[in-house]
Motif scaffolding. Structure first.
Motif, PDB file in Angstrom:
ATOM      1  N   UNK A  31      -5.590   0.164  -1.953  1.00  0.00           N
ATOM      2  CA  UNK A  31      -4.279  -0.403  -2.297  1.00  0.00           C
ATOM      3  C   UNK A  31      -3.427   0.595  -3.080  1.00  0.00           C
ATOM      4  N   UNK A  32      -4.057   1.230  -4.028  1.00  0.00           N
ATOM      5  CA  UNK A  32      -3.308   2.208  -4.822  1.00  0.00           C
ATOM      6  C   UNK A  32      -2.813   3.358  -3.960  1.00  0.00           C
ATOM      7  N   UNK A  33      -3.660   3.803  -3.009  1.00  0.00           N
ATOM      8  CA  UNK A  33      -3.219   4.881  -2.128  1.00  0.00           C
ATOM      9  C   UNK A  33      -2.038   4.443  -1.274  1.00  0.00           C
ATOM     10  N   UNK A  34      -2.084   3.184  -0.764  1.00  0.00           N
ATOM     11  CA  UNK A  34      -0.954   2.691   0.039  1.00  0.00           C
ATOM     12  C   UNK A  34       0.309   2.598  -0.799  1.00  0.00           C
ATOM     13  N   UNK A  35       0.171   2.054  -2.019  1.00  0.00           N
ATOM     14  CA  UNK A  35       1.342   1.963  -2.897  1.00  0.00           C
ATOM     15  C   UNK A  35       1.905   3.341  -3.218  1.00  0.00           C
ATOM     16  N   UNK A  89       5.980   7.213  -2.682  1.00  0.00           N
ATOM     17  CA  UNK A  89       6.382   8.597  -2.381  1.00  0.00           C
ATOM     18  C   UNK A  89       7.550   8.625  -1.399  1.00  0.00           C
ATOM     19  N   UNK A  90       7.511   7.723  -0.367  1.00  0.00           N
ATOM     20  CA  UNK A  90       8.638   7.685   0.572  1.00  0.00           C
ATOM     21  C   UNK A  90       9.925   7.281  -0.136  1.00  0.00           C
ATOM     22  N   UNK A  91       9.850   6.227  -0.975  1.00  0.00           N
ATOM     23  CA  UNK A  91      11.051   5.801  -1.693  1.00  0.00           C
ATOM     24  C   UNK A  91      11.550   6.889  -2.637  1.00  0.00           C
ATOM     25  N   UNK A  92      10.622   7.507  -3.328  1.00  0.00           N
ATOM     26  CA  UNK A  92      11.050   8.561  -4.255  1.00  0.00           C
ATOM     27  C   UNK A  92      11.669   9.735  -3.514  1.00  0.00           C
ATOM     28  N   UNK A  93      11.130  10.029  -2.307  1.00  0.00           N
ATOM     29  CA  UNK A  93      11.715  11.133  -1.535  1.00  0.00           C
ATOM     30  C   UNK A  93      13.153  10.817  -1.155  1.00  0.00           C
ATOM     31  N   UNK A  94      13.391   9.588  -0.675  1.00  0.00           N
ATOM     32  CA  UNK A  94      14.773   9.207  -0.307  1.00  0.00           C
ATOM     33  C   UNK A  94      15.680   9.209  -1.536  1.00  0.00           C
TER      34      UNK A  94
END
Length: 644
Positions: free
Chosen positions: A432-436, A441-446
């Motif tokens: 779960x932590x890896x998925x979160x 990471x995707x949100x932070x990249x955007x």
């Protein structure tokens, strides 16, 4: 024995009748045989072997038991008594004949010549008392019989130094000390002399001896080091660092019985180092579980060893019973020998030995029987314990112990299942932590991309604002210059108008005077148009210079209107010096912190307003991107001087 001694004496051709001593006196016989260099053997009344190295009370005169003749321990070489000290034999020196000379020994009644203490590693001797006519060849001929000579240093005063190849050759040369040397058959004093040979102290000998000592010390140190390395316990093997690959290899080793002891030490060191975490907990649990599986194997090995020990005890007991039966048979033989039918035929010494042997055998038999009885008592006690275990209370205890063992096994199984469940929960949480983290990471990249775009646009807008401010400042400066030029031209126009008025008045006054003196001109012609009535050129130049100077003074006054006080001029000087030292500029906070050391009452707004009032001396620039964007002030006064 007496006959053997007599035969020995007869072989040396000595008549026993000439010896004035008693034949039956053992002391006299021993003294006589010692004087002849023989060792007394088997004399009556003399005990050859002490009681401590034989059976107590055994008669050495009997050799019927083993069939071997008794050994005399007094013979040198057996080690029972030390060999006799060697007798000192007086050394008799003889005449030594050589080709060129003859050496005569000294009087044997005189004391031997004295020598000094031998230096360490001495290979050189001092030879004094040489004949005056002795040459190096003669000296070498005499002393080369002692050994190889490496050097001869002869002096003019009847002495020399001789260096040999080895140290033992010096001892041979010292032997020649005291000899009288005569060259040929001459009786002249110059051809004879008494030799005095002594040890000499040479630096070469001492240096070689020191080198040998150092070499021996090095060899000794090397030998000791090798001995220490041999006796030093081996260092434990190095333990590798934890990794998934090494953990997989370690798990395989833990399953192997031959490599279990090595693998369990590595596992223990990893756990003590703190390598266990959420990610590696399952792997460590599997290794601990495989280590636990060896408990049953170890218990089985212990049981097999206990069984082997029981078998060894049984074999020992059987062997002990066999030995005891043989002891009984030996004691029975001794008892049968002591009966009257056989006892009367033995001699007194034989009876004594048989009695001693019988007592010794009985003592050994009793000791063995006591040991065997002790083993049987232990077995009986163990059997009684086993019988007591058959009682109902023991059965209840056995049942309770079995139930306790089952409960313990169920508890261990429950704990293992609980640990597996915790491990699965940890795995789920990690996933779960890896998925979160992936979503984050995707949100932070955007978000980072958007922030970067916004920062770039903000930077572009700031640069546009800076360019617009610069254009505005330039236009303001141009407007001020145009206003100054306009005011200047208006001032010049007023001055010129006043000059024209003055010139007209002068022209009119001059016209009236000319009319009186000169004839009238043609009507309709203005004398100013023809340039006939003008002011002198010097006056016009003076006027123009005055106007230019007045214009300059006005400009200076206008410029000086920007500085209200001497304090501002002082601040401008300090700020310009500070910014000149910092060619890349400085922000207003840095500049204010420096100025506050000189004037604690000054504020940052005052400094910024002062800098903005002087755009030709100071300019403002923006550096950095995004969060690192910073305003810096730079000194641009020298750039304006260069452009002008």
């Amino acid at each position: 024995m007496m006959a053997a001694a007599a035969d020995g004496l007869g072989s040396i051709a000595i008549d026993t009748t000439q010896l004035n001593m008693s034949v039956t006196d053992p002391t006299a016989w021993a003294t006589a045989m010692n004087n002849l260099g023989m060792v007394p053997v088997g004399l009556p009344g003399q005990q050859l072997v002490s009681d401590s190295i034989c059976v107590p009370g055994f008669d050495p005169g009997l050799n019927m038991m083993t069939g071997i003749t008794p050994i005399n321990p007094m013979i040198p070489g057996l080690g029972l008594v030390p060999p006799p000290p060697p007798t000192e034999v007086a050394v008799v020196k003889e005449i030594i004949h050589c080709k060129s000379c003859t050496l005569f020994p000294q009087n044997p009644n005189l004391p031997p010549p004295s020598t000094r203490e031998r230096p360490p590693g001495c290979k050189t001797v001092f030879v004094g008392g040489l004949p005056e006519n002795a040459t190096e060849e003669i000296i070498q001929e005499v002393f080369e019989q002692c050994g190889d000579i490496t050097a001869i240093r002869k002096s003019k005063k009847n002495f020399c130094h001789i260096r040999f190849a080895e140290e033992f050759m010096v001892d041979k040369a010292i032997y020649l000390s005291g000899y009288r040397m005569r060259l040929g058959s001459s009786t002249d004093k110059k051809d004879s002399g008494r030799l005095h040979v002594d040890f000499a102290q040479a630096r070469d000998d001492f240096y070689e001896w020191e080198c040998k000592q150092r070499m021996r010390a090095r060899e000794e140190r090397h030998r000791r080091k090798l001995e220490e390395d041999r006796l030093r316990p081996p260092s434990p093997p190095a333990i590798m660092h934890y990794s998934e690959h090494e953990a997989a290899l370690l798990a395989d080793k833990l399953k192997d019985d031959s490599k279990f002891s090595e693998a369990i030490t590595v596992l223990l060191s990893w756990i003590e180092r703190g390598e266990v975490n959420r990610r590696s907990a399952n792997q460590f649990y599997s290794m601990v579980q495989s280590a636990n599986s060896h408990v049953r194997r170890l218990m089985n090995e212990k049981a097999t060893h206990e069984q082997e020990m029981e078998e060894a005890k049984e074999n020992f007991k059987n062997a002990l019973t066999g030995i005891l039966t043989q002891f009984e048979q030996i004691v029975a033989v001794f008892n049968a020998s002591t009966r009257q039918k056989a006892w009367d035929h033995f001699s007194k010494a034989q009876r004594k030995n048989i009695d001693i042997w019988r007592k010794h055998s009985e003592e050994l038999r009793n000791a063995q029987s006591e040991q065997l009885m002790g083993i049987r008592r232990e077995e009986e006690m163990e059997m009684s314990d086993d019988e007591n275990c058959d009682s109902p209370t023991k059965k209840m205890r056995v049942d309770e112990s079995a139930l306790a063992a089952q409960a313990y096994a169920l508890k261990e199984e429950n704990d293992s299942l609980r640990w597996q469940l915790d491990a699965y929960r940890n795995e789920v949480e990690l996933l779960k932590q890896e998925k979160e983290q992936l979503f984050r990471t995707e949100e932070t990249v955007t978000k980072d991309q958007q922030l970067q775009f916004l920062q770039q646009t903000m930077q572009g807008m700031q640069q546009q604002l800076l360019t617009i401010q610069e254009e505005l400042n330039n236009k303001k400066s141009e407007l001020e210059q145009a206003k100054e030029e306009q005011s200047h031209t208006q001032a010049l126009l007023k001055v010129l108008q006043e000059q024209l008025k003055g010139t007209k008045e002068l022209v009119e006054t001059n016209g009236h005077s000319h009319e009186d003196t000169n004839p009238p001109l043609h009507p309709g012609i203005n004398p100013l148009d023809h340039g006939e009535c003008f002011l002198p050129t010097t006056e016009i130049n003076v006027l123009t210079v005055a106007l230019v100077n007045q214009d300059r003074e006005n400009n200076i006054e206008k410029r000086s209107q920007g500085l209200k006080s001497e304090k501002e001029a002082l601040l401008i000087g300090i700020i310009s010096t500070f910014l000149h030292v910092h060619p890349f500029g400085a922000n207003i906070e840095y500049l204010w912190s420096y100025m506050q050391q000189l004037d604690s009452k000054i504020s940052a707004n005052e400094i910024e307003m002062l800098l903005m009032r002087l755009p030709r001396m100071f300019k403002q620039e923006f550096t950095g991107v995004g969060a690192t964007l910073e305003k810096r002030w730079k000194l641009c006064a020298f750039e304006g001087i260069k452009t002008t």
